[in-house]
Design a protein around this motif. Structure first.
Motif, PDB file in Angstrom:
ATOM      1  N   TRP A   1      -2.205   6.646   6.938  1.00 15.25           N
ATOM      2  CA  TRP A   1      -3.483   5.712   6.291  1.00 15.25           C
ATOM      3  C   TRP A   1      -3.118   5.417   5.015  1.00 15.25           C
ATOM      4  O   TRP A   1      -2.509   6.369   4.188  1.00 15.25           O
ATOM      5  CB  TRP A   1      -4.552   6.901   6.058  1.00 15.25           C
ATOM      6  N   SER A   2      -3.711   4.406   4.531  1.00 11.95           N
ATOM      7  CA  SER A   2      -3.253   4.148   3.112  1.00 11.95           C
ATOM      8  C   SER A   2      -4.344   4.495   2.074  1.00 11.95           C
ATOM      9  O   SER A   2      -5.448   5.051   2.408  1.00 11.95           O
ATOM     10  CB  SER A   2      -3.454   2.342   2.836  1.00 11.95           C
TER      11      SER A   2
ATOM     12  N   LYS B   1       0.706  -1.199  -0.049  1.00 12.62           N
ATOM     13  CA  LYS B   1      -0.138   0.124   0.170  1.00 12.62           C
ATOM     14  C   LYS B   1       0.945   1.305   0.083  1.00 12.62           C
ATOM     15  O   LYS B   1       1.759   1.127   0.638  1.00 12.62           O
ATOM     16  CB  LYS B   1      -0.850   0.057   1.181  1.00 12.62           C
TER      17      LYS B   1
ATOM     18  N   GLY C   1       0.945   4.981   1.532  1.00 14.10           N
ATOM     19  CA  GLY C   1       0.382   5.575   2.467  1.00 14.10           C
ATOM     20  C   GLY C   1       0.761   6.877   2.924  1.00 14.10           C
ATOM     21  O   GLY C   1       1.998   7.648   2.603  1.00 14.10           O
TER      22      GLY C   1
END
Length: 267
Positions: A171-172, A145, A147
């Motif tokens: 946060w991704s 991911k 982020g």
């Protein structure tokens, strides 16, 4: 690798006993700057960590964190500090009988905008963005991911003491759709004591809360560092232990250890 680091530590102590370092800064001053995550000092740490107890097979994990810190002077009043963490990991059976993996983990890149001088009360602080880059070379080494989020640090240095906290949240926002989203808070309160002959005794936690799984990971680290100079090159040598006070069900447990070598490049 740990035995090699111990031999390097012993060899360096035989080479030199340093009372002053490059550019007129004493060993004590440089050692105290290393206790400040956003000091105006170029440093390149190579930090080796070992932990065990992962999963039902009591898997092992060994990580070499390459962590360059580069300050950039914007003007007389402000600095921009770049902090990078690039992990190189070897692990075995960390997810049951999952075999061995070796390669890069995800890169964490932080930038701190920080005043060039402490506040009137002696507080040193910095804030900025943090980025998660999916550089993992295996599904079990990285999140897959992209982020981002905020990061900040605040500390105070009073005589030999340094007390502070570093924090971030990631946060991704993109990446492999079949991978678990990232929402993670990192908290690192720290305290250290530096002696006049450049020994530093430090205690911290590197706690992470995973909001997706509602799990805490809380290693408590105690380390001892010594600043030395080899052929005019300031170097910090560190060794220590950690205890996992809390971890996910299949996470590490018990005691781990850490050794590190940091190359300093004073201005």
């Amino acid at each position: 690798m740990a035995s090699s680091s111990i031999r390097l530590l012993s060899y360096t102590f035989l080479l030199t006993s340093v009372t002053a370092s490059a550019h007129g800064q004493s060993s004590e001053e440089l050692a105290k700057k290393l206790s400040n995550p956003i000091a105006s000092l170029i440093s390149v740490p190579f930090q080796f960590n070992y932990d065990h107890g992962y999963g039902p097979e009591d898997g092992d994990k060994t990580t070499l964190n390459i962590q360059p810190v580069i300050p950039i002077s914007i003007n007389e009043d402000w600095n921009l500090i770049s902090r990078t963490i690039l992990p190189v990991t070897w692990q075995d059976d960390i997810a049951g009988p999952s075999g061995e993996q070796f390669g890069l983990g995800d890169t964490l890149q932080s930038f701190f905008l920080s005043p060039a001088k402490p506040t009137e009360s002696g507080i040193i602080w910095g804030v900025g963005p943090v980025f998660l880059l999916p550089t993992g070379t295996d599904d079990l080494l990285g999140s897959g991911k992209w982020g981002a989020g905020p990061t900040g640090v605040a500390l105070r240095q009073d005589g030999p003491w340094t007390v502070g906290i570093l924090a971030n949240h990631v946060w991704s926002f993109a990446g492999e759709s079949d991978r678990v989203d990232v929402s993670s808070t990192y908290l690192q309160p720290f305290i250290s004591y530096t002696t006049p002959d450049a020994w530093t005794f430090a205690l911290n936690t590197e706690s992470t809360y995973d909001w997706e799984s509602d799990d805490w990971s809380v290693p408590i680290n105690f380390t001892v560092s010594k600043l030395v100079t080899v052929d005019k090159q300031p170097i910090s040598l560190q060794a220590g232990v950690r205890y996992w006070a809390s971890a996910p069900e299949n996470g590490p447990e018990g005691l781990g250890f850490r050794v590190a070598i940091t190359f300093l490049f004073p201005k």
